[in-house]
Design a protein around this motif. Structure first.
Motif, PDB file in Angstrom:
ATOM      1  N   SER A 233      94.315 -60.404   1.526  1.00  0.00           N
ATOM      2  CA  SER A 233      95.184 -61.216   0.681  1.00  0.00           C
ATOM      3  C   SER A 233      94.347 -62.283   0.000  1.00  0.00           C
ATOM      4  O   SER A 233      93.312 -62.712   0.539  1.00  0.00           O
ATOM      5  CB  SER A 233      96.266 -61.891   1.534  1.00  0.00           C
ATOM      6  OG  SER A 233      96.937 -62.903   0.812  1.00  0.00           O
TER       7      SER A 233
ATOM      8  N   ASN B 148      90.929 -61.865  -6.171  1.00  0.00           N
ATOM      9  CA  ASN B 148      91.252 -61.761  -4.747  1.00  0.00           C
ATOM     10  C   ASN B 148      90.802 -62.968  -3.923  1.00  0.00           C
ATOM     11  O   ASN B 148      90.243 -62.826  -2.848  1.00  0.00           O
ATOM     12  CB  ASN B 148      90.657 -60.481  -4.149  1.00  0.00           C
ATOM     13  CG  ASN B 148      91.348 -60.070  -2.866  1.00  0.00           C
ATOM     14  OD1 ASN B 148      92.542 -60.303  -2.690  1.00  0.00           O
ATOM     15  ND2 ASN B 148      90.610 -59.473  -1.952  1.00  0.00           N
TER      16      ASN B 148
ATOM     17  N   ARG C 198      94.664 -61.313  -8.947  1.00  0.00           N
ATOM     18  CA  ARG C 198      94.884 -61.689  -7.546  1.00  0.00           C
ATOM     19  C   ARG C 198      94.214 -63.015  -7.228  1.00  0.00           C
ATOM     20  O   ARG C 198      93.552 -63.182  -6.204  1.00  0.00           O
ATOM     21  CB  ARG C 198      94.362 -60.592  -6.601  1.00  0.00           C
ATOM     22  CG  ARG C 198      95.172 -59.319  -6.647  1.00  0.00           C
ATOM     23  CD  ARG C 198      94.553 -58.234  -5.775  1.00  0.00           C
ATOM     24  NE  ARG C 198      94.480 -58.606  -4.369  1.00  0.00           N
ATOM     25  CZ  ARG C 198      95.474 -58.462  -3.488  1.00  0.00           C
ATOM     26  NH1 ARG C 198      96.644 -57.968  -3.882  1.00  0.00           N
ATOM     27  NH2 ARG C 198      95.317 -58.810  -2.230  1.00  0.00           N
TER      28      ARG C 198
ATOM     29  N   ASP D 127      98.615 -60.600 -11.716  1.00  0.00           N
ATOM     30  CA  ASP D 127      98.849 -60.661 -10.268  1.00  0.00           C
ATOM     31  C   ASP D 127      98.330 -61.961  -9.662  1.00  0.00           C
ATOM     32  O   ASP D 127      97.754 -61.960  -8.583  1.00  0.00           O
ATOM     33  CB  ASP D 127      98.187 -59.452  -9.595  1.00  0.00           C
ATOM     34  CG  ASP D 127      98.805 -59.112  -8.245  1.00  0.00           C
ATOM     35  OD1 ASP D 127      99.980 -59.476  -8.020  1.00  0.00           O
ATOM     36  OD2 ASP D 127      98.124 -58.471  -7.416  1.00  0.00           O
TER      37      ASP D 127
ATOM     38  N   ARG E 268      91.617 -51.003  -0.958  1.00  0.00           N
ATOM     39  CA  ARG E 268      93.068 -50.951  -1.084  1.00  0.00           C
ATOM     40  C   ARG E 268      93.414 -50.414  -2.464  1.00  0.00           C
ATOM     41  O   ARG E 268      92.893 -50.906  -3.478  1.00  0.00           O
ATOM     42  CB  ARG E 268      93.687 -52.338  -0.889  1.00  0.00           C
ATOM     43  CG  ARG E 268      95.209 -52.350  -0.880  1.00  0.00           C
ATOM     44  CD  ARG E 268      95.768 -51.646   0.332  1.00  0.00           C
ATOM     45  NE  ARG E 268      97.229 -51.796   0.433  1.00  0.00           N
ATOM     46  CZ  ARG E 268      97.976 -51.174   1.333  1.00  0.00           C
ATOM     47  NH1 ARG E 268      97.405 -50.369   2.223  1.00  0.00           N
ATOM     48  NH2 ARG E 268      99.283 -51.364   1.361  1.00  0.00           N
TER      49      ARG E 268
ATOM     50  N   SER F 132     102.093 -59.303  -6.502  1.00  0.00           N
ATOM     51  CA  SER F 132     102.337 -58.178  -5.591  1.00  0.00           C
ATOM     52  C   SER F 132     102.115 -58.551  -4.128  1.00  0.00           C
ATOM     53  O   SER F 132     102.411 -57.724  -3.251  1.00  0.00           O
ATOM     54  CB  SER F 132     101.415 -57.016  -5.962  1.00  0.00           C
ATOM     55  OG  SER F 132     100.063 -57.327  -5.665  1.00  0.00           O
ATOM     56  N   TRP F 133     101.608 -59.754  -3.838  1.00  0.00           N
ATOM     57  CA  TRP F 133     101.100 -60.053  -2.505  1.00  0.00           C
ATOM     58  C   TRP F 133     101.774 -61.235  -1.825  1.00  0.00           C
ATOM     59  O   TRP F 133     101.374 -61.617  -0.719  1.00  0.00           O
ATOM     60  CB  TRP F 133      99.592 -60.331  -2.589  1.00  0.00           C
ATOM     61  CG  TRP F 133      99.196 -61.218  -3.739  1.00  0.00           C
ATOM     62  CD1 TRP F 133      98.803 -60.810  -4.982  1.00  0.00           C
ATOM     63  CD2 TRP F 133      99.175 -62.652  -3.776  1.00  0.00           C
ATOM     64  NE1 TRP F 133      98.528 -61.891  -5.783  1.00  0.00           N
ATOM     65  CE2 TRP F 133      98.747 -63.036  -5.078  1.00  0.00           C
ATOM     66  CE3 TRP F 133      99.477 -63.647  -2.855  1.00  0.00           C
ATOM     67  CZ2 TRP F 133      98.611 -64.369  -5.458  1.00  0.00           C
ATOM     68  CZ3 TRP F 133      99.342 -64.979  -3.240  1.00  0.00           C
ATOM     69  CH2 TRP F 133      98.912 -65.322  -4.525  1.00  0.00           C
TER      70      TRP F 133
ATOM     71  N   PRO G 129     101.375 -57.468   2.290  1.00  0.00           N
ATOM     72  CA  PRO G 129     100.317 -56.720   1.601  1.00  0.00           C
ATOM     73  C   PRO G 129     100.838 -56.025   0.351  1.00  0.00           C
ATOM     74  O   PRO G 129     101.990 -55.579   0.303  1.00  0.00           O
ATOM     75  CB  PRO G 129      99.867 -55.703   2.658  1.00  0.00           C
ATOM     76  CG  PRO G 129     100.302 -56.280   3.971  1.00  0.00           C
ATOM     77  CD  PRO G 129     101.563 -57.038   3.685  1.00  0.00           C
ATOM     78  N   THR G 130      99.988 -55.938  -0.642  1.00  0.00           N
ATOM     79  CA  THR G 130     100.306 -55.186  -1.851  1.00  0.00           C
ATOM     80  C   THR G 130     100.607 -53.735  -1.474  1.00  0.00           C
ATOM     81  O   THR G 130      99.848 -53.098  -0.746  1.00  0.00           O
ATOM     82  CB  THR G 130      99.124 -55.241  -2.829  1.00  0.00           C
ATOM     83  OG1 THR G 130      98.916 -56.596  -3.214  1.00  0.00           O
ATOM     84  CG2 THR G 130      99.383 -54.397  -4.068  1.00  0.00           C
TER      85      THR G 130
END
Length: 640
Positions: free
Chosen positions: A128, A165, A195, A223, A299, A311-312, A316-317
């Motif tokens: 995440s 991320n 992310r 995202d 992933r 999405s997270w 979890p996505t």
């Protein structure tokens, strides 16, 4: 250094001509010569770092993995070394991935403050974005091209960077009063932020702390979560599937789809917002992460329809997890024969950072195959090859890969699906589209390039989620003038779409010699399109066809019955001959099922576009430089 207060939510940055300065080529030639050395390993600190574990085999010396047990000073030294090498290496050959294991990096008193140069990926290795926190900043500033780095400061060529991320807990400790006001991400094309969770401060897409003109020409966020966002001088921007606190302003074309907190498009074009409540089709980009056992995995998110928000945030996505052992980990020394053999055995493909010379196609034939590039891994065509082909199968993902044309003309740089004939039922899956994420194309720039078409899509049900398809308007090839560029670095079309139900979210295509985009398939959708017409036609006679002046940027074939475009812009700067005209920016069939929402043209200081779409929309020319001509909807609703 000149400083300025950050733009407020009511400010509007100057909407002047954001063209890329033509004098860049000479300056970049000097910069590249001194910025392509190998990575330098920092000396050992008093507390020796924990080395990357054995679960990361074969990723190469240009993948640098950091551990939170490393001293901040040592991490700072390494990221500074990479940045110093890459900050001016626009046409260089080095590629880097800087990866951070789960944990916190930097402290309140001693933050980690990074700058990101060309061909550099910065990513967290958590499951995440909250698993990796940078207490500090991850930034891109203007490049100041004159006055010994003190003037002519802009972000117009801040290309090819990736941030993903992780969480940035914005900390400007030790920076001056201007730099401390935001995390600066002053970028242009081929730069993605995915992310990413920005907390504790403002995200600014403009560097307002340097001398002018401070122009920027990006970009893409997906995202991600942020607080306040300063758009500033960004002439266009696309944000997808995110949550934002506020958005400060717009210049020409700002598009939002599935963004919680996005501004409404009420009053368009003042401000120039295009806002969709959801994204029609989306799939987040695959990402590398460390499992609880310390082993590396990838992933692979699932596709979604009509999605919004990140999405997270609730777990979890959605998707599947593949161990790194399922991938063939390639390096530039790997042969295409070896890569194809491993793909045929059912393995996926991880391309480590570097430039790969490809003399025959990398052939992706198996449904669901994942091809993931790290650090802007680049496939360069050799001898007229098509560097990669994807078969007519569903669910293939190509992500984080760049394609360069070679000196011998290629028919295409990436071909998705068989170029002959239409699809047979069952070879595609709307619920599992073949997906291209952060896939970039270049014709010319570091060397002469030739390609008839850069991206050719023949399959049905394909998703293109962020691409920049660029016939270079500048580079270090040694051309005497733009006439020579026009004749030697050649590219007919940037993107040709023959498949049905193809969706593009974030489509940047620039400078091709005929139609930049040709859309032949039915039920196509584009959310955000950005284009510059070619700078270098030598004269009008060389750039016209069938009684039409120039070529439209975006062409929907005459027999297409259903197509949608939301938020599109085409700009003109015919520097070789400012008298050149293009009859239109967008060319589409006049039928109820083909609809364009919020499209525009702009003159960047040379040349004319006579109409926005077909014969509708006022001209843009040297009398209204930098002022867009807009068409709100096409066909124009009756009574308006």
């Amino acid at each position: 250094m000149q400083t300025a207060a950050p733009p407020t939510s009511s400010s509007r940055a100057p909407a002047g001509p954001h063209r890329r300065p033509r004098h860049l080529a000479r300056a970049l030639a000097l910069a590249v010569a001194v910025t392509t050395g190998a990575a330098v390993v920092p000396p050992a600190a008093a507390a020796p770092p924990r080395a990357p574990g054995p679960a990361a085999p074969g990723l190469g010396t240009n993948v640098v993995v950091f551990d939170p047990s490393m001293p901040v000073e040592q991490i700072q030294q390494k990221v500074d070394e990479v940045n110093a090498q890459q900050i001016d290496a626009e046409m260089g050959t080095q590629r880097y991935a800087l990866l951070f294991k789960p944990g916190v990096y930097g402290t309140d008193e001693n933050p980690l403050q990074m700058q990101v140069g060309y061909y550099t990926e910065v990513a967290g290795l958590g499951a995440s974005p909250s698993d990796v926190t940078i207490n500090g900043k991850v930034e891109v500033y203007n490049r100041c091209l004159e006055g010994g780095g003190t003037s002519n400061c802009l972000a117009l060529v801040n290309f090819w960077r990736t941030l993903s991320n992780l969480t940035i807990d914005v900390n400007g400790a030790g920076q001056d009063d201007c730099r401390g006001t935001a995390n600066f991400w002053a970028v242009s094309q081929a730069v993605s932020m995915r992310r990413v969770n920005v907390t504790g401060g403002t995200l600014s897409l403009m560097d307002y702390c340097t001398a002018g003109p401070q122009y920027a020409s990006g970009g893409y966020i997906a995202d991600s979560k942020t607080g306040d966002v300063v758009n500033g001088s960004q002439q266009q921007w696309y944000t997808r599937g995110s949550t934002i606190g506020s958005w400060s302003n717009g210049v020409w074309n700002q598009v939002f789809s599935g963004v919680e907190g996005a501004p409404a498009e009420t009053g368009f074009p003042t401000p120039p917002y295009t806002t969709l409540a959801t994204t029609p089709v989306s799939r987040e980009k695959p990402y590398l992460f460390l499992g609880r056992d310390g082993k590396y995995n990838v992933r692979v998110p699932s596709a979604q329809r009509n999605s919004s928000g990140v999405s997270w945030d609730e777990g979890p996505t959605a998707g599947r997890t593949l161990p790194l052992s399922d991938f063939f980990v390639a390096s530039p020394s790997s042969s295409v024969q070896e890569i194809n053999r491993e793909l045929a055995r059912g393995r996926n493909l991880l391309l480590t950072p570097g430039v790969y010379d490809v003399a025959r196609s990398i052939a992706v034939k198996r449904a669901g195959t994942v091809v993931l590039g790290l650090g802007h891994a680049t496939l360069t065509a050799v001898g007229g090859a098509v560097p990669m082909t994807v078969a007519d199968v569903p669910g293939v993902i190509v992500a984080g890969v760049s394609f360069d044309a070679g000196t011998v003309e290629s028919p295409a740089l990436l071909r998705v699906g068989d170029r002959h004939g239409r699809q047979n039922p069952g070879k595609s899956d709307p619920a599992n589209p073949t997906t291209l994420s952060d896939v970039y194309f270049r014709v010319g720039g570091p060397h002469v390039g030739k390609a008839e078409v850069s991206l050719e899509i023949n399959s049905d049900d394909v998703l293109v989620d962020h691409t920049w398809v660029w016939r270079a308007d500048h580079g270090v090839e040694g051309f005497a003038n733009d006439d020579e560029r026009w004749a030697v670095s050649t590219g007919r079309n940037g993107v040709v779409v023959n498949g049905d139900r193809v969706t593009a979210t974030g489509l940047f295509v620039e400078h091709f010699q005929e139609y930049n985009v040709i859309w032949n398939g039915e039920d196509g959708t584009t959310v955000f399109f950005q284009n510059e017409l070619p700078y270098d036609p030598p004269n009008q006679a060389a750039w016209q066809h069938d009684g039409v002046l120039g070529w439209a940027a975006y062409k929907v074939a005459d027999d297409v019955q259903r197509h949608r475009l939301y938020g599109g812009g085409s700009y003109v700067f015919t520097s070789n001959d400012p008298s050149i005209h293009a009859t239109r920016g967008f060319e589409v069939p006049v039928t109820p099922g083909v609809r364009l929402h919020h499209v525009l043209t702009v003159n960047l200081s040379a040349g004319t576009i006579d109409h926005v779409v077909n014969d509708t929309g006022a001209p843009v020319d040297n009398s209204n430089t930098g002022t867009p001509s807009y068409v709100v909807d096409y066909p124009v609703p009756a009574g308006t």
